[in-house]
Design an enzyme around this catalytic site. Structure first.
Site, short mmCIF file in Angstrom:
data_model
loop_
_atom_site.label_atom_id
_atom_site.label_comp_id
_atom_site.label_asym_id
_atom_site.label_seq_id
_atom_site.Cartn_x
_atom_site.Cartn_y
_atom_site.Cartn_z
N ARG A 23 -45.97 -53.36 -6.12
CA ARG A 23 -45.03 -52.25 -5.96
C ARG A 23 -43.64 -52.56 -6.51
O ARG A 23 -42.87 -51.67 -6.82
CB ARG A 23 -44.89 -51.90 -4.47
CG ARG A 23 -46.16 -51.45 -3.80
CD ARG A 23 -45.97 -51.40 -2.29
NE ARG A 23 -45.57 -52.71 -1.77
CZ ARG A 23 -44.87 -52.89 -0.65
NH1 ARG A 23 -44.50 -51.85 0.08
NH2 ARG A 23 -44.56 -54.10 -0.25
N ARG A 59 -15.51 -61.69 -21.36
CA ARG A 59 -14.46 -61.22 -20.44
C ARG A 59 -13.93 -62.43 -19.67
O ARG A 59 -14.69 -63.24 -19.18
CB ARG A 59 -15.01 -60.17 -19.48
CG ARG A 59 -15.53 -58.91 -20.17
CD ARG A 59 -15.95 -57.87 -19.14
NE ARG A 59 -16.66 -56.75 -19.73
CZ ARG A 59 -16.10 -55.63 -20.15
NH1 ARG A 59 -14.78 -55.48 -20.04
NH2 ARG A 59 -16.81 -54.65 -20.66
N HIS A 62 -10.16 -64.94 -15.98
CA HIS A 62 -9.27 -64.24 -15.06
C HIS A 62 -9.09 -65.03 -13.77
O HIS A 62 -10.00 -65.71 -13.31
CB HIS A 62 -9.83 -62.85 -14.76
CG HIS A 62 -9.99 -62.00 -15.98
ND1 HIS A 62 -10.92 -61.00 -16.08
CD2 HIS A 62 -9.32 -62.00 -17.17
CE1 HIS A 62 -10.83 -60.41 -17.26
NE2 HIS A 62 -9.86 -61.01 -17.95
N LYS A 72 -14.74 -64.32 -5.40
CA LYS A 72 -15.71 -63.38 -5.95
C LYS A 72 -17.13 -63.87 -5.69
O LYS A 72 -17.40 -65.07 -5.73
CB LYS A 72 -15.52 -63.23 -7.47
CG LYS A 72 -14.18 -62.66 -7.88
CD LYS A 72 -14.03 -62.64 -9.39
CE LYS A 72 -12.66 -62.10 -9.79
NZ LYS A 72 -12.46 -62.17 -11.26
N ARG A 167 -6.21 -57.39 -23.75
CA ARG A 167 -5.54 -58.21 -22.73
C ARG A 167 -5.96 -59.67 -22.84
O ARG A 167 -5.13 -60.57 -22.82
CB ARG A 167 -5.89 -57.68 -21.34
CG ARG A 167 -5.38 -58.55 -20.21
CD ARG A 167 -6.02 -58.18 -18.88
NE ARG A 167 -5.59 -59.09 -17.84
CZ ARG A 167 -6.27 -59.32 -16.74
NH1 ARG A 167 -7.42 -58.72 -16.53
NH2 ARG A 167 -5.83 -60.17 -15.83
N ASP A 168 -7.27 -59.92 -22.96
CA ASP A 168 -7.74 -61.30 -23.03
C ASP A 168 -7.34 -61.96 -24.35
O ASP A 168 -7.03 -63.16 -24.37
CB ASP A 168 -9.26 -61.35 -22.86
CG ASP A 168 -9.69 -60.98 -21.44
OD1 ASP A 168 -8.84 -61.02 -20.53
OD2 ASP A 168 -10.87 -60.65 -21.25
#
Length: 199
Positions: A23, A59, A62, A72, A167-168
């Site tokens: 399933r 990305r 940060h 996180k 930005r990066d």
């Protein structure tokens, strides 16, 4: 659910136990109590984010001011990414080092990244989708970046031509961020984390 502390203190890989049959499958991708036991304090879930990236998008890296920082818990729910954690804490024994974990929709691992650490990733597939919860809400004045292609970091991104946001691409190098006092302090990060555990 298995927890493995990475070589950078404060970063953890989490591997769920998947239960499947014809399933489909079921798993616990997050457990409040198990994570708190592993990292020493509960994760305050203040904001949830979803990020979709094309192949070769990079990305990060940060990070946020500590206190309060931004821990996180990151999972890849579709496709695959190379998730990278960088120690940006000035005074840390592993300052400037990085480590990666492959996150994908097969093994369905997650990573926990504590306050003060840098985070980034490279999409290994189109429509690579990350779901992640953060301990603090977005604060544009307290969130920063270090250039992901900084040759001093020498992160081995698996992309021939990494695609960066404006930005990066404009982010300072690690040396520039250090010189301007932008980076978090290791002892401050430890002190803040002790306060979360009631010590």
């Amino acid at each position: 659910m298995k927890f493995r502390e990475l070589s950078i203190e404060g970063a953890w890989e989490v591997t769920p136990q998947q239960h499947g049959d014809p399933r489909g499958l079921f798993m616990e991708w997050y457990r409040f109590d198990r994570l708190a036991e592993a990292v020493g304090h509960p994760l305050r879930m203040a904001q949830g984010n979803l990020s979709v990236s094309a192949k070769d998008v990079v990305r990060g890296i940060h990070f946020a001011d500590v206190p309060p920082g931004q821990a996180k818990y990151v999972s890849c729910v579709r496709g695959a990414v190379l998730d990278v954690i960088v120690d940006l804490r000035v005074g840390s024994p592993t300052f400037g080092r990085w480590e990666f974990v492959r996150l994908d929709d097969v093994d369905r691992r997650s990573v926990y990244i504590s306050e003060g650490l840098g985070h980034g990733f490279c999409a290994l597939s189109d429509d690579a989708t990350l779901s992640y919860v953060c301990s603090e809400t977005y604060n544009p004045t307290g969130e920063h970046a270090v250039h992901p292609l900084d040759p001093d970091l020498a992160i081995e991104w698996p992309a021939e031509v990494p695609q960066l946001s404006a930005r990066d691409a404009a982010a300072p190098t690690l040396a520039q961020a250090l010189e301007t006092g932008l980076l978090p302090d290791y002892e401050e990060c430890l002190k803040f984390r002790r306060s979360l555990s009631g010590q």
